[in-house]
Structures are given as structure tokens and as C-alpha cells.
Design an enzyme around this catalytic site. Structure first.
Site, short mmCIF file in Angstrom:
data_model
loop_
_atom_site.label_atom_id
_atom_site.label_comp_id
_atom_site.label_asym_id
_atom_site.label_seq_id
_atom_site.Cartn_x
_atom_site.Cartn_y
_atom_site.Cartn_z
N CYS A 167 0.17 -2.09 9.73
CA CYS A 167 0.04 -1.63 8.36
C CYS A 167 0.64 -2.60 7.35
O CYS A 167 0.74 -2.28 6.16
CB CYS A 167 0.66 -0.24 8.23
SG CYS A 167 -0.15 0.93 9.35
N HIS A 305 5.96 1.14 0.36
CA HIS A 305 5.12 1.37 1.53
C HIS A 305 5.18 2.82 2.00
O HIS A 305 4.24 3.29 2.65
CB HIS A 305 5.57 0.46 2.67
CG HIS A 305 4.86 0.73 3.97
ND1 HIS A 305 3.56 0.33 4.20
CD2 HIS A 305 5.25 1.38 5.10
CE1 HIS A 305 3.18 0.71 5.41
NE2 HIS A 305 4.19 1.35 5.99
N HIS A 341 -2.63 7.18 4.04
CA HIS A 341 -2.28 5.87 4.58
C HIS A 341 -3.54 5.19 5.09
O HIS A 341 -4.09 5.54 6.14
CB HIS A 341 -1.26 6.03 5.71
CG HIS A 341 -0.64 4.75 6.16
ND1 HIS A 341 -1.09 3.52 5.75
CD2 HIS A 341 0.40 4.51 7.00
CE1 HIS A 341 -0.36 2.58 6.31
NE2 HIS A 341 0.56 3.16 7.08
#
Length: 416
Positions: A167, A305, A341
Site C-alpha cells: 500500500c 495513510h 483503502h
């Protein structure tokens, strides 16, 4: 193109293409971020039934034919759509661009899962007769598929790579582009991050087995980074791709400049498969600042994040507090609260959602933040409503991933 080699070339973003769960263009995406519109919806996945997800709804036939869709992949379609949109937005004279001097660098979290799961399911309906298995399987599942489909669609004959960085991948795509431009390997980069994650049931099942899959009676409130009542990740798909150039080349053709990449860093925790390490995240942030030649006080927006997992949010909050704790100018926000996400696309979409702040001097909020976790109580969090600032010059974008990979990208408003 300027002659010679230079590791100090200024690198700029000149075109943007994206698809997200709450917008299929930068203007639509930005407007929905400012108005608090979530893109999380109910979704059905194989073997698990009802889940929540961030689902994109772009025109797959805008730049591809039906036969391309049958042969290719979902992430390929995401990539082709976003790359074409970026090139058009950049105002490039595409027929006359030297295609062997164009590089494609796309960050991904995972690839091949969707196609393999689908084919295994398909042959299960035929008593596992492998003669039913598609001959398209291999090109669909190779890791370079997303970038490769872009080169085929656009006739790009320069290098193409996908960067597997979990990610942290969205930032990694831009970092690779900047490095290749400075090395004079290419004159134009098509770069960013992409994901088809929602189309594999395995990612939902894995998060559920970890107790990390978000549930909520109202899908739009399911993604809750930093909130005490969060209960996990909302899986999303999407893509954010930009044209990236050396400044001299962009100016020579009179290009619009969205922002300048002035600093970046990547490092590794070397600690755990899943659990993050705030110390290494802090180190990555400080290294990016050092390379950019700026201080924490120079940052206007930190795009966090935070994924709405307890330890992940807390570790990042600790790193941000250590770096930016005394910086009154900094505003911290989170885009996953709107779209979930998006894995490989997350960092790219989160950066792009903030880039318009250079023009409107507004920081989009973190939504669904109703009961802040005391361990995430950063004074600079922008909560539930956008924040107007006198002047926004610099964005720092955090993206961290499994196996302890960290990436930080710093983009500045372009000035001569």
C-alpha cells in the site's frame, strides 16, 4: 529535451487521470471530498456475500473495445482509462510524441488474484477440467499486466514497469518516474498507482480473519480512520495516474503544472509482516524532508495513510506527532475516510485529492471522525469540515504497506 545528465532536474506533474469510488475526474473527486461525499457502498463478494467496498463506476469503453475487456483485466481497464485521461489532460500532442521515450511506472499492491480466483471457480463448475481454463490466463496474471496494457493501448514503446510496494505503491510509482526522468531514461513518464482489489474475495476474507474488515449499518460511515469506534478497513479499487516531466520540457511546451515533486523517501521496517513501526515511518518522513531541503514547518498539508486499523492509526499518529507536533501551520487529513483503502492506488488518489488545494487553499476534511481515539488526537487533524488556509504551498503524502514498506512523497506548488 535538455541535453546531458542531471540529478537535480526539477520534476513536475502536468496531467491527471483518475477513477475513484466517489469521482472519475479530478474535479469531480475534489468536489466530493470538499462536500463530504463518501463512495463506500454495499458490495457482494464470492463466498462471503454482503460486505462494504469502494467501487468505481467509470466508462470502461471510453478508451477500449469490448474485445479488449474480454482479453484483459479490471486493473488493466482502470490503468488504460486513467492513463488516457492524464495524457489528454496534459495537452500533449500525442501522435507526435516519441513513444520510445515514454515510460510507464505503475504501483500495485497485488496482481493476478482476481484472474486466478475466477478461473479456479470456473473450472470448479466443470469438475475441475483444466481444458476449460482460459488461454488468456498468463498475460492476465503477470505482474506487469497493468502497465503493459497501457503500453498496448497507447502504443508506448518505452519501458514499462509495475512496482509492487503493497500500500506504499502509489507513491512508489511517482518516485520511480522522477528517478527515470532524472536519469534521462525517458522524457515523459506515465505514473501513479492502480488497484482492482475488490474483485478478489481473498482480500476480504483475509481482513475478516484478522478482525480488520469494517462493518457499519451505514456504508458511508464505515471508513473511520483515527476514530475510537473504527472497526477496520474498507477495501476499495481505483487508479490515479499522472504525466510527469522534467520542468524544462513542460515549460517548453507551455504545459499546465499541477505541482513539483521536491522530495521523496522509501524505507523498510524489517520487523513484522503486518504490524507497522512508527520509528521507521518517522525516519522516512524526515528523510523526505531532508531531501526536499525543507523543515516540518514548511509543510501545509499532511495527507495521512491511516487505514482505520487500531495499531496502524496509532503508530502513524505517533510518527506524525514526533515530526509535526510543534508545527502550527500543518493541517492533517485523510482521504480513506471517503473512499476506503484503494491499496496500490491509495497513495496516488490521496495525493491527487489534495493537489487542488494549491489553487483553492482549502484542506479537505477527514470525515466520520466523531470520537477521536485519544492516542490519535493530533491537534492539526482537519475534522469533518474543510479548512480554509491563507496559502497552501506544500503537501506531504504518507503511504505505508505490509511487510513494513514505507513511502513519503512531497509535492510543492510550482513557482519559477
Amino acid at each position: 529535451m535538455a541535453d546531458g545528465n542531471s540529478y537535480t532536474d526539477r520534476i513536475v506533474i502536468t496531467g491527471v487521470g483518475l477513477t475513484s469510488p466517489n469521482g472519475n475526474s479530478l474535479s469531480e473527486f475534489r468536489q466530493n471530498l470538499l462536500s463530504g461525499k463518501s463512495g463506500v457502498v454495499p458490495y457482494q463478494t464470492r463466498y462471503m456475500g454482503d460486505v462494504l467496498a469502494g467501487v468505481c463506476n467509470f466508462d470502461t469503453l471510453k478508451y477500449q473495445k469490448r474485445k479488449d475487456l474480454r482479453r484483459g483485466t479490471r486493473v488493466g481497464s482502470v490503468s488504460v482509462y486513467c492513463a488516457n485521461e492524464a495524457i489528454i489532460d496534459a495537452g500533449l500532442d500525442w501522435p507526435n510524441v516519441e513513444k520510445d521515450r515514454v515510460g510507464v511506472y505503475l504501483g500495485i499492491t497485488e496482481h493476478g488474484n482476481v484472474e486466478t480466483e475466477n478461473e479456479v471457480y470456473e473450472i470448479s463448475q466443470f469438475d475441475y477440467d483444466t481444458s476449460v481454463w482460459t488461454h488468456h490466463h498468463n498475460p492476465r496474471t503477470v505482474a506487469n499486466n497493468a502497465a503493459g496494457e497501457v503500453t498496448i493501448n497507447l502504443g508506448i514503446t518505452g519501458p514499462h514497469l509495475t512496482i509492487g510496494a503493497a500500500c506504499a505503491a502509489g507513491n512508489a510509482g511517482f518516485i520511480q518516474a522522477a528517478q527515470m526522468l532524472r536519469l534521462r531514461e525517458v522524457d515523459l513518464a506515465v505514473a501513479g498507482g492502480v488497484s482492482e482489489s475488490i474483485h478478489t474475495f481473498g482480500i476480504f476474507a483475509s481482513f475478516q480473519s484478522q478482525g480488520a474488515l469494517a462493518r457499519h449499518e451505514d456504508p458511508t460511515k464505515a471508513s473511520r480512520p483515527f476514530d475510537k469506534d473504527r472497526n477496520g478497513i474498507v477495501v476499495a479499487e481505483g487508479g490515479g495516474i499522472c504525466t510527469v516531466e522534467r520542468l524544462d520540457d513542460a515549460l517548453a511546451r507551455g504545459a499546465k503544472i499541477y505541482g513539483e515533486i521536491i522530495g521523496y523517501a522509501m524505507n523498510s521496517d524489517a520487523k513484522d509482516f503486518v504490524l507497522p513501526d512508527s520509528n521507521r515511518q518517522e525516519q522516512c518522513i524526515r528523510l523526505a524532508l531532508k531531501r526536499a531541503g525543507i523543515t516540518p514547518d514548511d509543510i501545509d498539508i499532511v495527507s495521512s495513510h491511516a487505514t482505520a486499523t487500531e495499531q496502524g492509526d496509532i503508530e502513524e499518529s505517533r510518527a506524525l506527532r514526533n515530526v509535526f507536533g510543534g508545527c502550527e501551520n500543518v493541517a492533517i487529513n485523510n482521504t480513506k475516510s471517503f473512499i476506503g483503502h484503494a491499496m496500490g492506488a491509495a497513495g496516488a488518489l490521496e495525493l491527487l485529492g489534495n493537489i487542488p488545494s494549491f489553487e483553492d487553499n482549502t484542506v479537505h476534511a477527514t470525515i466520520n471522525l466523531d470520537n477521536i481515539d485519544p492516542e490519535c488526537a493530533l491537534d492539526q487533524l482537519v475534522v469533518n469540515h474543510p479548512l480554509k488556509k491563507p496559502n497552501i504551498q506544500c503537501i506531504l503524502n504518507n503511504s505505508f504497506g505490509m511487510l513494513g514498506i514505507n513511502s513519503v512523497l512531497i509535492v510543492k506548488k510550482y513557482t519559477e
